[in-house]
Scaffold this active site. Structure first.
Site, PDB file in Angstrom:
ATOM      1  N   GLN A   1       0.829  -1.206   0.000  1.00  0.00           N
ATOM      2  CA  GLN A   1       0.000   0.000   0.000  1.00  0.00           C
ATOM      3  C   GLN A   1       0.862   1.255   0.000  1.00  0.00           C
ATOM      4  O   GLN A   1       0.563   2.224  -0.703  1.00  0.00           O
ATOM      5  CB  GLN A   1      -0.933  -0.008   1.214  1.00  0.00           C
TER       6      GLN A   1
ATOM      7  N   GLU B   1       8.562   1.194   7.703  1.00  0.00           N
ATOM      8  CA  GLU B   1       7.795  -0.029   7.436  1.00  0.00           C
ATOM      9  C   GLU B   1       8.725  -1.210   7.175  1.00  0.00           C
ATOM     10  O   GLU B   1       8.456  -2.328   7.639  1.00  0.00           O
ATOM     11  CB  GLU B   1       6.859   0.173   6.243  1.00  0.00           C
TER      12      GLU B   1
ATOM     13  N   SER C   1       4.694  -0.929  15.176  1.00  0.00           N
ATOM     14  CA  SER C   1       3.486  -0.324  14.609  1.00  0.00           C
ATOM     15  C   SER C   1       3.380   1.148  14.991  1.00  0.00           C
ATOM     16  O   SER C   1       3.000   1.990  14.165  1.00  0.00           O
ATOM     17  CB  SER C   1       2.252  -1.092  15.100  1.00  0.00           C
TER      18      SER C   1
END
Length: 124
Positions: free
Chosen positions: A36, A72, A101
């Site tokens: 994404q 990420e 996260s």
């Protein structure tokens, strides 16, 4: 490791580049969030170069999203390492994943803030 097995110079650089490509491929293949973010980058990076006035703004707009992708990658590496030790829940494993996260969340927040601080005054 013997000195004959060590690589230096261009050979080491080419191998390191190959390992980096393997890391990109693995993250893209196994991590939906990274896929994404790559899709967002296809839009955001050219837009940042187009909307940025001068090198500093371009670097901030584009770089802020690259930071999201870097974080990420690191978060995915932490998750893969934690998962390597088994699927059973352990509070430290959960904490490591939650912290990764949170780092991704902060990097996305930073990117949104950079874009807002640069572009909102110009268009409001």
């Amino acid at each position: 490791m013997s000195e004959f097995n060590e690589t230096t110079g261009l050979t080491r650089l080419f191998r390191a580049f190959g390992y980096s490509l393997q890391g990109f491929r693995a993250c893209y293949q196994y991590e939906a969030a990274f896929r994404q973010e790559v899709l967002v980058a296809l839009f955001v990076v050219p837009l940042g170069f187009w909307l940025g006035e001068g090198g500093v703004e371009k670097a901030l707009l584009v770089g802020s999203w690259l930071i999201v992708m870097i974080v990420e990658l690191l978060n995915s590496a932490v998750e893969a390492t934690v998962d390597r030790f088994g699927p059973e829940h352990h509070k430290l494993s959960g904490r490591a994943k939650d912290i990764g996260s949170a780092a991704v969340f902060l990097s996305i927040s930073f990117a949104v803030m950079v874009w807002a601080l640069i572009l909102l005054p110009r268009y409001l």
